[in-house]
Design a protein around this motif. Sequence first.
Motif, short mmCIF file in Angstrom:
data_model
loop_
_atom_site.label_atom_id
_atom_site.label_comp_id
_atom_site.label_asym_id
_atom_site.label_seq_id
_atom_site.Cartn_x
_atom_site.Cartn_y
_atom_site.Cartn_z
N GLY A 183 26.57 19.44 49.23
CA GLY A 183 27.89 18.82 49.41
C GLY A 183 28.37 18.24 48.10
N THR A 184 28.13 18.97 47.01
CA THR A 184 28.44 18.45 45.67
C THR A 184 29.91 18.08 45.50
OG1 THR A 184 28.26 20.79 45.15
CG2 THR A 184 26.68 19.35 44.09
N TYR A 185 30.78 18.79 46.18
CA TYR A 185 32.22 18.50 46.01
C TYR A 185 32.81 18.03 47.34
CZ TYR A 185 31.69 20.80 41.56
OH TYR A 185 31.28 21.15 40.30
N SER A 186 32.09 17.15 48.03
CA SER A 186 32.57 16.61 49.31
C SER A 186 32.83 17.71 50.33
CB SER A 186 33.83 15.77 49.11
OG SER A 186 33.55 14.69 48.28
N ASP A 187 32.00 18.75 50.31
CA ASP A 187 32.22 19.85 51.25
C ASP A 187 32.09 19.39 52.70
OD1 ASP A 187 32.64 21.79 49.24
OD2 ASP A 187 30.49 22.00 48.95
N ALA A 188 31.39 18.27 52.93
CA ALA A 188 31.29 17.75 54.31
C ALA A 188 32.67 17.36 54.84
CB ALA A 188 30.33 16.56 54.37
N GLY A 189 33.62 17.16 53.93
CA GLY A 189 34.99 16.87 54.33
C GLY A 189 35.60 17.99 55.16
N ASN A 190 35.05 19.21 55.04
CA ASN A 190 35.56 20.31 55.86
C ASN A 190 35.42 19.98 57.35
OD1 ASN A 190 36.34 22.05 53.77
ND2 ASN A 190 34.23 22.71 53.45
N ALA A 191 34.37 19.25 57.70
CA ALA A 191 34.16 18.89 59.11
C ALA A 191 35.24 17.92 59.58
CB ALA A 191 32.78 18.26 59.30
N VAL A 192 35.63 17.00 58.72
CA VAL A 192 36.68 16.03 59.07
C VAL A 192 37.98 16.77 59.36
CG1 VAL A 192 37.98 14.03 58.21
CG2 VAL A 192 35.57 14.31 57.57
N THR A 239 43.53 28.26 47.82
CA THR A 239 43.24 27.70 46.50
C THR A 239 41.97 26.86 46.62
OG1 THR A 239 44.33 25.54 46.71
CG2 THR A 239 45.73 27.43 46.10
N GLY A 240 41.27 26.74 45.50
CA GLY A 240 40.06 25.92 45.50
C GLY A 240 39.54 25.74 44.10
N PHE A 241 38.37 25.15 44.03
CA PHE A 241 37.70 24.93 42.75
C PHE A 241 36.35 25.62 42.83
CE2 PHE A 241 34.77 22.52 40.04
CZ PHE A 241 35.45 22.59 38.84
N GLU A 242 36.05 26.46 41.85
CA GLU A 242 34.74 27.14 41.88
C GLU A 242 33.86 26.64 40.74
OE1 GLU A 242 34.88 31.41 41.20
OE2 GLU A 242 36.66 31.21 39.93
N ASN A 243 32.58 26.56 40.99
CA ASN A 243 31.60 26.17 39.97
C ASN A 243 30.25 26.76 40.37
OD1 ASN A 243 29.97 25.08 38.06
ND2 ASN A 243 30.42 22.93 38.54
N HIS A 244 29.97 27.96 39.85
CA HIS A 244 28.71 28.62 40.23
C HIS A 244 28.23 29.54 39.12
CE1 HIS A 244 30.99 32.37 41.44
NE2 HIS A 244 31.94 31.47 41.60
N ARG A 245 26.92 29.68 39.03
CA ARG A 245 26.33 30.64 38.08
C ARG A 245 25.93 31.92 38.82
NH1 ARG A 245 23.43 30.75 33.04
NH2 ARG A 245 23.40 32.98 32.65
N THR A 296 32.64 31.22 51.52
CA THR A 296 33.53 31.22 50.35
C THR A 296 32.88 30.48 49.20
OG1 THR A 296 35.73 30.56 49.58
CG2 THR A 296 34.71 29.11 51.18
N TYR A 297 33.35 30.76 47.97
CA TYR A 297 32.92 29.96 46.82
C TYR A 297 33.84 28.75 46.60
CZ TYR A 297 29.09 32.68 44.92
OH TYR A 297 27.85 33.25 44.73
N LEU A 298 34.90 28.64 47.38
CA LEU A 298 35.91 27.60 47.12
C LEU A 298 35.48 26.22 47.63
CD1 LEU A 298 37.52 30.21 46.62
CD2 LEU A 298 39.46 29.15 47.74
N HIS A 299 35.50 25.26 46.71
CA HIS A 299 35.34 23.85 47.07
C HIS A 299 36.74 23.23 47.14
CE1 HIS A 299 30.98 23.82 46.19
NE2 HIS A 299 31.25 24.52 45.12
N GLY A 300 36.79 21.96 47.49
CA GLY A 300 38.11 21.33 47.51
C GLY A 300 38.14 19.92 48.11
N PRO A 301 37.60 19.63 49.29
CA PRO A 301 37.02 20.60 50.24
C PRO A 301 38.04 21.68 50.61
CG PRO A 301 36.66 18.34 50.99
CD PRO A 301 37.64 18.28 49.83
N VAL A 302 37.53 22.90 50.74
CA VAL A 302 38.43 24.05 50.87
C VAL A 302 39.33 23.96 52.09
CG1 VAL A 302 36.65 25.44 52.04
CG2 VAL A 302 38.51 26.58 50.86
N LEU A 303 38.85 23.38 53.19
CA LEU A 303 39.70 23.35 54.40
C LEU A 303 40.78 22.29 54.31
CD1 LEU A 303 37.08 24.05 57.22
CD2 LEU A 303 38.43 25.67 55.86
N ALA A 304 40.57 21.27 53.48
CA ALA A 304 41.63 20.28 53.25
C ALA A 304 42.76 20.92 52.45
CB ALA A 304 41.07 19.07 52.51
N ARG A 305 42.40 21.80 51.53
CA ARG A 305 43.41 22.46 50.71
C ARG A 305 44.05 23.65 51.43
NH1 ARG A 305 41.40 22.41 44.44
NH2 ARG A 305 43.09 23.91 44.31
N ASN A 306 43.34 24.17 52.42
CA ASN A 306 43.81 25.42 53.07
C ASN A 306 43.73 25.28 54.59
OD1 ASN A 306 43.90 27.22 50.49
ND2 ASN A 306 41.90 26.22 50.43
#
Length: 256
Positions: A18-27, A147-153, A194-204
């Motif tokens: 949950g590096t980018y508040s991905d748990a926010g998707n549940a909210v 839209t989102g923010f990606e950060n992955h290797r 998805t690779y999208l953070h944001g949380p992605v569901l807040a943005r989409n």
Amino acid sequence: MSPDSELVIGVLLPDLLGTYSDAGNAVVLAQRARWRGIGARVLHVTTTTAPPADCDLYLLGGGEDEAQAFAVEWLDRHPALRRAMAGPAVTFGVCAGLQILGTTMTDTGGRRRDGLGLLDLTTEPGTRRAVGEIVVRCGIPGVGLLTGFENHRGFTTLAGTTAPLGGVVSGIGNGGAHEGGAVEGAVAGQVVATYLHGPVLARNPALADHLLERVTGRTFTAADAPDVPDLAAMRRSYLDGRPSRRSRRGAALFRR
Ligand code: GLN
């Protein structure tokens, strides 16, 4: 889920992933369900919790390689949960969550691990890290641009019947080779990633509604939810404030 029952959303390992508040998707999911008159409860399933195998929806967020490796070992110890995640529940993974749902993943140290195998995809270290804003044209009818923010290797290649979530408009996305151009995310059966953070569901919110439709079997439109500020305008002003070429391209998309 049956029409009168409460929607139960299990956030798996928010203490690790949950590096980018991905748990926010549940909210977001819970609130958008309540706006449609559906009761919703969010369970945070941490490393020390006995995981329930009867949630309607499971969420897996992003995290570092080490956290990801631990998460896979933890999931291996809970076969009933793994079975539930394959269906009837809907499972939604973000970044490390996407990689975990695949068949294999190799970290930057060259260590290869098996994933859950719910999506037919493999992940290998890319030549460079994918970091920044990303815009995706979602392949699911009615969802539109994401839209989102990606950060992955890790760069991911899809196989078999696992389809991309969408085509990359701007940014890197999965990074693996794909016929017809760059793609992002993965969908197979009731599993979406998805690779999208944001949380992605807040943005989409349209993607959040799509997941709710999968769980409930109902059809939702944005108009069912109360008025919210114009999200497209908010994204536009955010992207306009960032002078990189990629951001300007993203902003132009939302001006249309
Ligand atoms: N550890 C993975 C990678 O770097 C996932 C990163 C993430 O979840 N943000 O590819």
